[in-house]
Design an enzyme around this catalytic site. Structure first.
Site, PDB file in Angstrom:
ATOM      1  N   SER A   8     -13.444   5.072   0.651  1.00  0.00           N
ATOM      2  CA  SER A   8     -12.552   6.242   0.332  1.00  0.00           C
ATOM      3  C   SER A   8     -13.655   7.368   0.235  1.00  0.00           C
ATOM      4  O   SER A   8     -14.514   7.456  -0.896  1.00  0.00           O
ATOM      5  CB  SER A   8     -11.602   6.269  -1.071  1.00  0.00           C
ATOM      6  OG  SER A   8     -11.306   7.510  -1.140  1.00  0.00           O
ATOM      7  N   HIS A  31     -10.660   5.677   4.632  1.00  0.00           N
ATOM      8  CA  HIS A  31      -9.471   6.034   3.599  1.00  0.00           C
ATOM      9  C   HIS A  31      -9.497   7.568   3.217  1.00  0.00           C
ATOM     10  O   HIS A  31     -10.607   7.996   2.649  1.00  0.00           O
ATOM     11  CB  HIS A  31      -9.415   5.136   2.377  1.00  0.00           C
ATOM     12  CG  HIS A  31      -8.185   5.217   1.409  1.00  0.00           C
ATOM     13  ND1 HIS A  31      -7.111   4.535   1.855  1.00  0.00           N
ATOM     14  CD2 HIS A  31      -8.148   5.992   0.401  1.00  0.00           C
ATOM     15  CE1 HIS A  31      -6.251   4.972   0.860  1.00  0.00           C
ATOM     16  NE2 HIS A  31      -6.964   5.757  -0.202  1.00  0.00           N
ATOM     17  N   ASP A  33      -8.009  10.418   0.909  1.00  0.00           N
ATOM     18  CA  ASP A  33      -6.800  10.952  -0.143  1.00  0.00           C
ATOM     19  C   ASP A  33      -6.569  12.196   0.031  1.00  0.00           C
ATOM     20  O   ASP A  33      -7.160  13.168  -0.470  1.00  0.00           O
ATOM     21  CB  ASP A  33      -7.712  10.589  -1.453  1.00  0.00           C
ATOM     22  CG  ASP A  33      -7.751   8.973  -1.733  1.00  0.00           C
ATOM     23  OD1 ASP A  33      -6.856   8.302  -1.542  1.00  0.00           O
ATOM     24  OD2 ASP A  33      -9.091   8.590  -2.059  1.00  0.00           O
ATOM     25  N   MET A  35      -4.430  15.050  -1.901  1.00  0.00           N
ATOM     26  CA  MET A  35      -3.725  15.338  -3.360  1.00  0.00           C
ATOM     27  C   MET A  35      -3.301  16.751  -3.402  1.00  0.00           C
ATOM     28  O   MET A  35      -4.273  17.651  -2.955  1.00  0.00           O
ATOM     29  CB  MET A  35      -4.786  15.122  -4.370  1.00  0.00           C
ATOM     30  CG  MET A  35      -5.402  13.557  -4.435  1.00  0.00           C
ATOM     31  SD  MET A  35      -6.465  13.202  -5.736  1.00  0.00           S
ATOM     32  CE  MET A  35      -7.135  11.742  -5.564  1.00  0.00           C
ATOM     33  N   HIS A  64      -3.855   8.733   2.761  1.00  0.00           N
ATOM     34  CA  HIS A  64      -3.055   8.267   1.628  1.00  0.00           C
ATOM     35  C   HIS A  64      -2.768   9.545   0.836  1.00  0.00           C
ATOM     36  O   HIS A  64      -3.425  10.276   0.716  1.00  0.00           O
ATOM     37  CB  HIS A  64      -4.152   7.372   0.648  1.00  0.00           C
ATOM     38  CG  HIS A  64      -3.309   7.032  -0.600  1.00  0.00           C
ATOM     39  ND1 HIS A  64      -4.106   6.786  -1.713  1.00  0.00           N
ATOM     40  CD2 HIS A  64      -2.095   7.184  -1.071  1.00  0.00           C
ATOM     41  CE1 HIS A  64      -3.399   6.483  -2.699  1.00  0.00           C
ATOM     42  NE2 HIS A  64      -2.040   6.757  -2.248  1.00  0.00           N
ATOM     43  N   MET A  66      -1.001  11.681  -1.789  1.00  0.00           N
ATOM     44  CA  MET A  66      -0.400  11.797  -3.013  1.00  0.00           C
ATOM     45  C   MET A  66      -0.052  13.016  -3.095  1.00  0.00           C
ATOM     46  O   MET A  66      -0.805  13.838  -3.860  1.00  0.00           O
ATOM     47  CB  MET A  66      -1.472  11.388  -3.846  1.00  0.00           C
ATOM     48  CG  MET A  66      -2.024   9.960  -4.030  1.00  0.00           C
ATOM     49  SD  MET A  66      -3.772   9.674  -4.798  1.00  0.00           S
ATOM     50  CE  MET A  66      -4.627   9.753  -2.988  1.00  0.00           C
ATOM     51  N   MET A 135      -1.309   0.391  -6.024  1.00  0.00           N
ATOM     52  CA  MET A 135      -2.194   1.025  -6.576  1.00  0.00           C
ATOM     53  C   MET A 135      -2.624   0.308  -7.828  1.00  0.00           C
ATOM     54  O   MET A 135      -1.791  -0.107  -8.731  1.00  0.00           O
ATOM     55  CB  MET A 135      -1.602   2.381  -7.073  1.00  0.00           C
ATOM     56  CG  MET A 135      -1.348   3.519  -6.110  1.00  0.00           C
ATOM     57  SD  MET A 135      -2.752   4.037  -5.250  1.00  0.00           S
ATOM     58  CE  MET A 135      -3.995   4.589  -6.470  1.00  0.00           C
ATOM     59  N   ASP A 173      -5.944  -0.255  -3.970  1.00  0.00           N
ATOM     60  CA  ASP A 173      -6.685   0.937  -4.196  1.00  0.00           C
ATOM     61  C   ASP A 173      -6.936   1.409  -5.573  1.00  0.00           C
ATOM     62  O   ASP A 173      -5.791   1.645  -6.183  1.00  0.00           O
ATOM     63  CB  ASP A 173      -5.917   2.023  -3.328  1.00  0.00           C
ATOM     64  CG  ASP A 173      -6.545   3.334  -3.357  1.00  0.00           C
ATOM     65  OD1 ASP A 173      -7.681   3.399  -3.648  1.00  0.00           O
ATOM     66  OD2 ASP A 173      -5.887   4.400  -2.874  1.00  0.00           O
TER      67      ASP A 173
HETATM   68  C1  DX5 Z   1      -7.238   7.372  -6.305  1.00  0.00           C
HETATM   69  C2  DX5 Z   1      -7.313   7.187  -5.030  1.00  0.00           C
HETATM   70  C3  DX5 Z   1      -8.380   6.306  -4.518  1.00  0.00           C
HETATM   71  C4  DX5 Z   1      -9.830   6.718  -4.906  1.00  0.00           C
HETATM   72  C5  DX5 Z   1     -10.339   5.033  -5.168  1.00  0.00           C
HETATM   73  O1  DX5 Z   1      -6.236   8.035  -6.658  1.00  0.00           O
HETATM   74  O2  DX5 Z   1      -6.275   6.900  -4.125  1.00  0.00           O
HETATM   75  O3  DX5 Z   1      -8.251   6.017  -3.290  1.00  0.00           O
HETATM   76  O4  DX5 Z   1     -10.942   7.073  -4.107  1.00  0.00           O
HETATM   77  O5  DX5 Z   1     -11.576   5.367  -5.957  1.00  0.00           O
HETATM   78  P1  DX5 Z   1     -12.462   4.212  -6.600  1.00  0.00           P
HETATM   79  O6  DX5 Z   1     -12.665   3.014  -5.781  1.00  0.00           O
HETATM   80  O7  DX5 Z   1     -13.563   4.895  -7.222  1.00  0.00           O
HETATM   81  O8  DX5 Z   1     -11.465   3.751  -7.679  1.00  0.00           O
HETATM   82 ZN    ZN Z   2      -6.294   6.356  -2.123  1.00  0.00          ZN
END
Ligand code: DX5
Ligand code: ZN
Length: 220
Positions: A8, A31, A33, A35, A64, A66, A135, A173
């Site tokens: 990620s 990956h 993310d 947000m 991903h 969010m 998750m 994840d």
């Molecule tokens: C958290 C993200 C993850 C995050 C995971 O909300 O969706 O993808 O990057 O990070 P680690 O591997 O550090 O828990």
């Molecule tokens: Zn993620």
């Protein structure tokens, strides 16, 4: 059976993204993310940034989302060329219609479940998705601890996928490290997102391989 390790870039240096992508060249997917500061209390980037990441990344994108209202925004990520687009079950108004739309555009369709979201109502809909993201932390931030309590959801998913002979990737994840990845693999995950464990390592490429090895030795 093969496993996938998707680093990620949430834990990467955002102003050196192209260089940061180069450090994970041995990964299966990257990956990404997204947000929106509404669905989760954190803000990363949107389609304009993801389009540039897509343009410079040597490996395909596992997006991903969010975000609120994925029904409106998710198709745009498929259109810009993301390999997979995963939206949250808690945010989607019509998860099946959205997944069908994503597939129609040419992306793999993924559905994500927060730790407290039950999996039951999605089991009969598994054909509609290419991957389910379970998750293992509350979404929003990297570097949190792996939640063992969600493993039963993975086991149910794995058993259902096997029984019905489906090819749905089961992804975890959050808090995935060399110590926890085997637990998730044992419970049925075959696709592993790792942010801080990869990017906080002095040698991200070696860390990806270490995670792959640890997952493979527990994956049946
Ligand atoms: C958290 C993200 C993850 C995050 C995971 O909300 O969706 O993808 O990057 O990070 P680690 O591997 O550090 O828990
Ligand atoms: Zn993620």
């Amino acid at each position: 059976m093969s496993v996938r390790v998707n680093p990620s870039i949430l834990s990467a240096d955002f102003v050196n993204m192209e260089q940061e992508l180069g450090r994970i060249a041995g990964a299966d997917l990257v990956h990404v993310d997204v947000m929106d500061n509404h669905f989760v209390p954190n803000l990363t980037f949107g389609p304009q940034m993801v389009e540039r990441i897509q343009a410079v990344s040597p490996i395909p994108l596992d997006v991903h989302l969010m975000i609120d209202d994925p029904d409106r925004w998710a198709p745009g990520y498929a259109e810009l060329g993301a390999y997979s687009v995963t939206f949250h079950a808690e945010a989607a108004k019509d998860a099946v219609a959205l997944a069908r739309r994503l597939r129609e555009i040419g992306a793999r369709a993924g559905i994500a479940l927060k730790p407290a979201t039950p999996v039951d109502s999605y089991l009969e809909l598994l054909e509609e998705f290419d991957q389910v993201l379970v998750m293992t932390v509350e979404p929003g931030f990297g570097g949190q601890s792996f939640m063992h309590g969600v493993m039963p959801k993975l086991e149910i998913l794995r058993d259902t996928v096997r029984r019905r002979g489906l090819d749905v990737w089961l992804q975890v994840d959050g808090g995935v490290t060399e110590e926890t990845i085997g637990i998730a693999a044992e419970a049925g995950a075959n696709t592993f997102v790792a942010g801080s464990s990869v990017y906080n390592s002095p040698d991200p490429a070696a860390q990806i391989e270490a995670l792959r090895t640890a997952a493979s030795s527990h994956h049946h």
